[in-house]
Design a protein around this motif. Structure first.
Motif, PDB file in Angstrom:
ATOM      1  N   TYR A  28      22.491   2.999  37.027  1.00 32.92           N
ATOM      2  CA  TYR A  28      23.309   3.267  35.957  1.00 32.92           C
ATOM      3  C   TYR A  28      22.792   2.526  34.477  1.00 32.92           C
ATOM      4  CZ  TYR A  28      26.975   3.570  32.424  1.00 32.92           C
ATOM      5  OH  TYR A  28      28.047   3.690  31.224  1.00 32.92           O
ATOM      6  N   ARG A  62      20.281   4.229  31.379  1.00 34.32           N
ATOM      7  CA  ARG A  62      21.200   3.793  30.213  1.00 34.32           C
ATOM      8  C   ARG A  62      20.100   3.188  29.180  1.00 34.32           C
ATOM      9  NH1 ARG A  62      26.428   2.742  29.577  1.00 34.32           N
ATOM     10  NH2 ARG A  62      27.206   2.706  27.288  1.00 34.32           N
ATOM     11  N   ASN A 112      25.381   8.303  28.810  1.00 26.71           N
ATOM     12  CA  ASN A 112      26.943   7.751  28.988  1.00 26.71           C
ATOM     13  C   ASN A 112      27.583   8.405  30.020  1.00 26.71           C
ATOM     14  OD1 ASN A 112      29.145   5.983  29.236  1.00 26.71           O
ATOM     15  ND2 ASN A 112      29.744   6.798  27.027  1.00 26.71           N
ATOM     16  N   ALA A 113      28.018   7.769  31.129  1.00 24.51           N
ATOM     17  CA  ALA A 113      28.943   8.514  32.124  1.00 24.51           C
ATOM     18  C   ALA A 113      29.988   7.669  32.639  1.00 24.51           C
ATOM     19  CB  ALA A 113      27.956   8.999  33.145  1.00 24.51           C
ATOM     20  N   SER A 114      31.305   8.129  33.042  1.00 30.49           N
ATOM     21  CA  SER A 114      32.150   7.585  33.798  1.00 30.49           C
ATOM     22  C   SER A 114      31.859   7.372  35.154  1.00 30.49           C
ATOM     23  CB  SER A 114      33.539   8.242  33.492  1.00 30.49           C
ATOM     24  OG  SER A 114      33.829   8.308  32.429  1.00 30.49           O
ATOM     25  N   ASP A 134      32.991  -5.441  30.499  1.00 30.26           N
ATOM     26  CA  ASP A 134      33.385  -5.096  31.914  1.00 30.26           C
ATOM     27  C   ASP A 134      33.125  -6.110  32.913  1.00 30.26           C
ATOM     28  OD1 ASP A 134      30.308  -4.700  31.213  1.00 30.26           O
ATOM     29  OD2 ASP A 134      30.136  -3.716  33.133  1.00 30.26           O
ATOM     30  N   GLU A 135      32.775  -7.215  32.372  1.00 31.68           N
ATOM     31  CA  GLU A 135      32.458  -8.507  33.541  1.00 31.68           C
ATOM     32  C   GLU A 135      33.485  -9.331  33.361  1.00 31.68           C
ATOM     33  OE1 GLU A 135      29.834  -9.549  35.447  1.00 31.68           O
ATOM     34  OE2 GLU A 135      28.066  -8.668  34.751  1.00 31.68           O
ATOM     35  N   GLU A 147      38.214   2.009  27.396  1.00 27.11           N
ATOM     36  CA  GLU A 147      39.428   2.554  27.303  1.00 27.11           C
ATOM     37  C   GLU A 147      40.765   1.574  27.543  1.00 27.11           C
ATOM     38  OE1 GLU A 147      37.104   2.899  29.389  1.00 27.11           O
ATOM     39  OE2 GLU A 147      36.398   5.205  29.734  1.00 27.11           O
ATOM     40  N   ILE A 156      28.223  -3.935  24.439  1.00 28.11           N
ATOM     41  CA  ILE A 156      27.765  -2.530  24.000  1.00 28.11           C
ATOM     42  C   ILE A 156      27.627  -1.795  25.446  1.00 28.11           C
ATOM     43  CG2 ILE A 156      25.950  -1.046  23.399  1.00 28.11           C
ATOM     44  CD1 ILE A 156      25.978  -2.744  20.913  1.00 28.11           C
ATOM     45  N   ASN A 157      26.945  -2.450  26.561  1.00 27.62           N
ATOM     46  CA  ASN A 157      26.546  -1.747  27.764  1.00 27.62           C
ATOM     47  C   ASN A 157      28.042  -1.856  28.703  1.00 27.62           C
ATOM     48  OD1 ASN A 157      24.741  -0.288  29.170  1.00 27.62           O
ATOM     49  ND2 ASN A 157      23.086  -2.060  28.427  1.00 27.62           N
ATOM     50  N   MET A 158      28.787  -0.681  28.824  1.00 30.95           N
ATOM     51  CA  MET A 158      29.928  -0.700  29.691  1.00 30.95           C
ATOM     52  C   MET A 158      29.980   0.604  30.500  1.00 30.95           C
ATOM     53  SD  MET A 158      32.861  -2.784  27.619  1.00 30.95           S
ATOM     54  CE  MET A 158      32.785  -1.802  26.279  1.00 30.95           C
ATOM     55  N   PRO A 159      30.141   0.575  31.551  1.00 33.01           N
ATOM     56  CA  PRO A 159      30.357   2.068  32.064  1.00 33.01           C
ATOM     57  C   PRO A 159      31.458   2.708  31.651  1.00 33.01           C
ATOM     58  CG  PRO A 159      30.822   0.214  33.963  1.00 33.01           C
ATOM     59  CD  PRO A 159      30.510  -0.348  32.547  1.00 33.01           C
ATOM     60  N   GLY A 160      31.734   4.055  31.452  1.00 35.69           N
ATOM     61  CA  GLY A 160      32.685   4.890  30.649  1.00 35.69           C
ATOM     62  C   GLY A 160      32.373   4.691  29.241  1.00 35.69           C
ATOM     63  N   MET A 161      33.459   4.393  28.745  1.00 34.80           N
ATOM     64  CA  MET A 161      33.295   4.241  27.121  1.00 34.80           C
ATOM     65  C   MET A 161      32.541   3.115  26.675  1.00 34.80           C
ATOM     66  SD  MET A 161      36.308   3.796  24.213  1.00 34.80           S
ATOM     67  CE  MET A 161      37.097   5.053  24.725  1.00 34.80           C
ATOM     68  N   SER A 162      31.465   3.432  26.054  1.00 34.29           N
ATOM     69  CA  SER A 162      30.614   2.233  25.749  1.00 34.29           C
ATOM     70  C   SER A 162      31.127   1.594  24.489  1.00 34.29           C
ATOM     71  CB  SER A 162      29.255   2.843  25.554  1.00 34.29           C
ATOM     72  OG  SER A 162      29.291   3.449  24.077  1.00 34.29           O
ATOM     73  N   GLN A 216      30.847   3.532  21.379  1.00 41.53           N
ATOM     74  CA  GLN A 216      32.251   4.678  21.253  1.00 41.53           C
ATOM     75  C   GLN A 216      33.288   3.858  20.779  1.00 41.53           C
ATOM     76  OE1 GLN A 216      31.499   6.221  25.362  1.00 41.53           O
ATOM     77  NE2 GLN A 216      31.216   8.316  24.518  1.00 41.53           N
ATOM     78  N   ASN A 244      20.386  -0.268  19.254  1.00 39.45           N
ATOM     79  CA  ASN A 244      21.895  -0.354  19.475  1.00 39.45           C
ATOM     80  C   ASN A 244      22.384  -1.113  18.157  1.00 39.45           C
ATOM     81  OD1 ASN A 244      22.624   0.977  21.547  1.00 39.45           O
ATOM     82  ND2 ASN A 244      22.327  -0.796  22.991  1.00 39.45           N
TER      83      ASN A 244
END
Ligand code: ADP
Ligand code: MG
Lengths: 357, 124
Positions: A202, A206, A213-215, B8-9, B38, B58-64, B67, B94
């Motif tokens: 991932y 990225r 971007n992906a869930s 996300d951590e 989210e 910035i770097n997170m899975p799903g909604m960054s 976003q 970024n």
């Protein structure tokens, strides 16, 4: 008439001991013999002719065969050479695929190591501050506060160990991945391995493509536990499946964005599920990309089959994955609905020796 | 004012709680945490009436984080919350995107907590 027969006829004609009747009988017999002789000679002549023609034909055929044999020899040499070239190209490509996936990993690794290292540094610093505060509170005689701080420090030290090990695991994973010789089987926690490679894939993608971007949707079955596998090989398979899944769902997103209808609400999603079945373990990677058309799904495991533009695909990922899973006595299967998505399922056998672990 | 930290951590929460131990104890700073973009949107809805400062990775899975920033700056008509973005060291791309999307301030990873403390107290 044949000379010898003529001679006999002359002798008989001149003889006085034979009656005219007997002479006629002998005469006729001789004529008949002469006729037979002529026919035999004719037949012989014809057979000889056939023999000569056959001999010529045979000679020609042999010559032709010899030529063909020489040609085959030459072709064989050329084929052997091509085969050798092909083998070395293939070895190079396999290494290139490895390095390409390693490249994908390194960016992810840099990102993945940064976080645990930050935690190690931060929790160390904060613990020092806490201990200084604790000394103050000791002087104040506030045992309650001292206790609270001591517990925090213990918790922090645990976090430092945890994040240190996390960074260690990532680096080990990278080193193992780049190693050329095939590794040894070891008891490996499947969920941990899957999650590690998922994160690496991932973050790798990225950092190569900022718009990517992906869930992620993970469903790990806790009862999966450990399995006796070559971790870097299975890791490579997972990395490949996940990279393919991300690619597919991201392509669909790009496609939809081009449409004026504004269907860009589409959220690329990749799910990973692990599941323990009776005598095997399943790892399923699914995506909501465009799927694989029916007429090519049979080809996706073939080496060099790719539908990606040059430079983006080697067509070796699934074929290598297939070889690795087969070497583990497992199965690799693909299900896909065009336009809806794809799921690739790894199934690995649980042997008795694994069950007791 | 509430400070919403988005990362996300999971351990970011513990870390912030310890780094700002004194300030939290004295009631000078008030943190809430969200572990995804989210979740951050949902949290924002529940505290809509309060002034909020958002600190987002910035770097997170799903909604960054980008976003999230875009949504916040677009959808919140009432004075949009102040948003500070945490960018990786040397990540110009970024940084520029976040700037264009209306980020109010930046921090680079690894976060300098002394600097952050100053900024938070000053913005309060
Ligand atoms: N998740 C997927 N969704 C759609 N197509 C896929 C997926 N995974 C693999 N494929 C198809 O299989 C082909 C071969 O995959 P692979 O062996 O990994 O090589 P590469 O990724 O280099 O093309 C891809 O080019 C693609 O056409
Ligand atoms: Mg591939």
């Amino acid at each position: 008439m044949n000379q010898n027969l003529q001679h006999i006829l002359d002798l008989i004609n001149e003889s006085s001991k034979l009656s005219e009747d007997d002479k006629t009988i002998v005469h006729n017999a001789l004529k008949k013999a002469d006729k037979d002789l002529v026919i035999s000679e004719f037949k012989l002549e014809r057979t000889n002719k056939v023999k000569r023609t056959t001999a010529i034909l045979l000679e020609e055929t042999i010559e032709e065969l010899e030529q063909k044999q020489a040609a085959i020899k030459q072709t064989n040499i050329a084929l052997n050479k091509s085969l050798e070239d092909l083998k070395s190209t293939q070895a190079q490509l396999v290494q290139a695929e490895k390095m390409a996936s390693l490249g994908e990993l390194t960016a992810g690794i840099a990102h993945e190591i940064q976080n645990p290292l930050n935690f190690v540094n931060n929790f160390s610093e904060v613990s020092k501050e806490l201990l200084e505060e604790m000394l103050e509170e000791l002087q104040n005689g506030d045992t309650e506060e001292v206790n609270a701080i001591a517990n925090d420090v213990i918790q922090n030290l645990e976090k430092i160990v945890h994040h240190g090990q996390r960074a260690d695991g990532i680096i080990k994973g990278m080193l193992q991945h780049s190693r050329t010789n095939s590794g040894e089987k070891e008891a490996t926690d499947i969920n941990v391995l899957v999650d590690e490679y998922l994160r690496l894939a991932y973050h790798g993608l990225r950092s190569k493509d900022k718009t990517f971007n992906a869930s992620l949707d993970t469903n790990y079955d806790d009862s999966v536990g450990k399995l006796n596998i070559v971790p870097q090989d299975i890791g490579r398979v997972i990395l490949n499946l996940i990279t393919n899944a991300f690619y597919a769902s991201n392509e669909k997103k790009k496609e939809l964005e081009k449409e004026p209808s504004g269907l860009n609400r589409f959220q690329p999603t990749v799910s990973i599920t692990t599941k323990k079945e009776n005598n095997h373990i399943e790892i399923k990677v699914s995506d909501n990309g465009n799927g694989i058309p029916k007429d090519i799904i049979a080809k996706i495991f073939q080496p060099f089959f790719t539908t990606k533009p040059t430079g983006q695909g080697t067509g070796l990922g699934l074929s290598l994955s297939y070889d690795i899973i087969t070497a583990h006595k497992g199965e690799l299967n693909a299900n896909s609905t065009e336009g809806q998505g794809t799921e690739i399922i790894i199934s690995l056998p649980i042997k008795d020796q694994d069950k007791w672990k | 004012m509430k400070i919403l930290v988005v990362d996300d951590e999971q351990d970011v929460k513990v870390l912030f709680q310890q780094r700002f131990r004194k300030e939290i104890k004295k009631g000078e700073l008030d943190f809430v945490f969200a572990f995804s973009g989210e979740e951050a949107i949902k949290t924002l809805e529940t505290i809509a009436h309060e002034a909020v400062l958002i600190l987002s990775d910035i770097n997170m899975p799903g909604m960054s984080g980008l976003q999230l920033l875009e949504i916040i700056k677009k959808d919140y008509v009432a004075p949009p919350p102040v948003v500070m973005m945490v960018t990786a060291y040397g990540d110009e791309e970024n940084f520029n995107t976040a700037k264009a999307l209306g980020a109010d301030d930046f921090l680079t990873k690894p976060v300098d907590f002394k600097l952050l403390k100053e900024k938070l107290i000053q913005k309060k």
